[in-house]
Design a protein around this motif. Structure first.
Motif, PDB file in Angstrom:
ATOM      1  N   GLY A  47      37.136  24.944   1.244  1.00 44.18           N
ATOM      2  CA  GLY A  47      37.714  24.195   2.354  1.00 44.18           C
ATOM      3  C   GLY A  47      37.380  22.714   2.392  1.00 44.18           C
ATOM      4  N   SER A  48      36.753  22.189   1.351  1.00 46.13           N
ATOM      5  CA  SER A  48      36.357  20.776   1.387  1.00 46.13           C
ATOM      6  C   SER A  48      37.559  19.841   1.351  1.00 46.13           C
ATOM      7  N   ALA A  49      38.616  20.202   0.633  1.00 48.51           N
ATOM      8  CA  ALA A  49      39.817  19.365   0.625  1.00 48.51           C
ATOM      9  C   ALA A  49      40.494  19.414   1.993  1.00 48.51           C
ATOM     10  N   ASN A  50      40.500  20.563   2.647  1.00 43.12           N
ATOM     11  CA  ASN A  50      41.079  20.670   3.983  1.00 43.12           C
ATOM     12  C   ASN A  50      40.305  19.812   4.987  1.00 43.12           C
ATOM     13  N   GLU A  51      38.976  19.823   4.887  1.00 42.42           N
ATOM     14  CA  GLU A  51      38.147  18.995   5.773  1.00 42.42           C
ATOM     15  C   GLU A  51      38.435  17.513   5.554  1.00 42.42           C
ATOM     16  N   GLN A  52      38.553  17.113   4.295  1.00 45.99           N
ATOM     17  CA  GLN A  52      38.830  15.713   3.996  1.00 45.99           C
ATOM     18  C   GLN A  52      40.222  15.309   4.477  1.00 45.99           C
ATOM     19  N   LEU A  53      41.181  16.218   4.391  1.00 44.95           N
ATOM     20  CA  LEU A  53      42.528  15.952   4.899  1.00 44.95           C
ATOM     21  C   LEU A  53      42.487  15.704   6.404  1.00 44.95           C
TER      22      LEU A  53
END
Length: 89
Positions: A47-53
């Motif tokens: 989920g790190s890309a989702n958090e950054q988004l």
């Protein structure tokens, strides 16, 4: 750049296409179908890309991170993001 969005009863929704593991974190443009193209440096793991988004959308729109959620596409490059409590960007 004007971000395309659709109004809903709770706020607005934005269609997003994510490009993870990019060299830069930025909004790179708008595709022909009014989808926002976003480059992220984070990998699509845990989920790190989702958090950054969510962080990037909060910075660009001025909304709080708690107002932003991914409605559809948590494990996909194409996502539908909802921002509650606002009517326009």
């Amino acid at each position: 750049m004007e971000i395309p969005f659709k109004k809903t009863k709770n706020g607005i929704v934005i269609e997003v296409k994510v490009e993870p593991r990019s060299s830069k974190r930025q909004i790179s443009g708008i595709m022909g179908d009014n989808t926002l193209k976003v480059k992220l440096t984070a990998p699509p793991v845990d989920g790190s890309a989702n958090e950054q988004l969510i962080e990037l959308i909060a910075e660009v729109t001025g909304a709080r991170k708690s107002q932003i959620r991914i409605v559809r596409g948590l494990a996909s490059r194409r996502k539908l993001v909802e921002i509650t409590g606002i009517e326009k960007i």
